[in-house]
Design a protein around this motif. Structure first.
Motif, PDB file in Angstrom:
ATOM      1  N   MET A 201       0.827  -1.190   0.000  1.00 43.75           N
ATOM      2  CA  MET A 201       0.000   0.000   0.000  1.00 43.75           C
ATOM      3  C   MET A 201       0.874   1.257   0.000  1.00 43.75           C
ATOM      4  O   MET A 201       0.619   2.181  -0.749  1.00 43.75           O
ATOM      5  CB  MET A 201      -0.919  -0.057   1.226  1.00 43.75           C
ATOM      6  N   ILE A 202       1.895   1.275   0.832  1.00 45.45           N
ATOM      7  CA  ILE A 202       2.799   2.424   0.911  1.00 45.45           C
ATOM      8  C   ILE A 202       3.540   2.592  -0.418  1.00 45.45           C
ATOM      9  O   ILE A 202       3.700   3.710  -0.898  1.00 45.45           O
ATOM     10  CB  ILE A 202       3.808   2.259   2.077  1.00 45.45           C
ATOM     11  N   LYS A 203       3.968   1.485  -1.008  1.00 50.49           N
ATOM     12  CA  LYS A 203       4.682   1.557  -2.286  1.00 50.49           C
ATOM     13  C   LYS A 203       3.782   2.156  -3.377  1.00 50.49           C
ATOM     14  O   LYS A 203       4.234   2.967  -4.181  1.00 50.49           O
ATOM     15  CB  LYS A 203       5.168   0.175  -2.716  1.00 50.49           C
ATOM     16  N   GLN A 204       2.524   1.765  -3.389  1.00 51.80           N
ATOM     17  CA  GLN A 204       1.591   2.295  -4.384  1.00 51.80           C
ATOM     18  C   GLN A 204       1.373   3.792  -4.182  1.00 51.80           C
ATOM     19  O   GLN A 204       1.318   4.551  -5.147  1.00 51.80           O
ATOM     20  CB  GLN A 204       0.258   1.564  -4.313  1.00 51.80           C
ATOM     21  N   LEU A 205       1.260   4.204  -2.942  1.00 48.46           N
ATOM     22  CA  LEU A 205       1.077   5.624  -2.625  1.00 48.46           C
ATOM     23  C   LEU A 205       2.309   6.425  -3.040  1.00 48.46           C
ATOM     24  O   LEU A 205       2.187   7.496  -3.643  1.00 48.46           O
ATOM     25  CB  LEU A 205       0.800   5.806  -1.129  1.00 48.46           C
TER      26      LEU A 205
END
Length: 111
Positions: free
Chosen positions: A1-5
């Protein structure tokens, strides 16, 4: 999720530079001209038609003279929004920032 953000934020930052790019009236197509604040489909068509019929614009004075509806006041606004003639903004106007690579390239060409 953090990587996508983080990827989304990085993509947004990268595309912001392209939105502020300078557009040369002698090279731009209709969509590029329409991207300049103050130029709509009618004006971009008039610019392209005039350029096709009578060749590239020599300078800002030539541009103002040949394109109906573009006077000194609107030329200043268009230049401030990123429009250039022969790669040069109208004298006395601040121009929208170009992407980093383009700014260095323009500075090297000016010398």
């Amino acid at each position: 999720m953090i990587k996508q953000l983080m990827l989304a934020v990085a993509t947004l930052v990268a595309t912001m530079g392209f939105a502020m790019a300078q557009v040369d009236v002698n090279k731009a197509d209709a969509p590029a001209l329409d991207g300049i604040k103050g130029i709509g489909p009618k004006t971009s068509k008039a610019i392209i038609d005039e350029r096709t019929k009578n060749g590239p614009f020599k300078d800002w004075a030539d541009f103002e003279k040949r394109v109906q509806g573009v006077g000194e006041k609107s030329a200043r606004k268009l230049s401030s929004a990123g429009l250039t003639v022969g790669g040069k903004p109208l004298d006395g106007t601040s121009v929208a920032a170009a992407p980093k690579g383009e700014a260095k390239k323009a500075a090297a060409t000016a010398k």
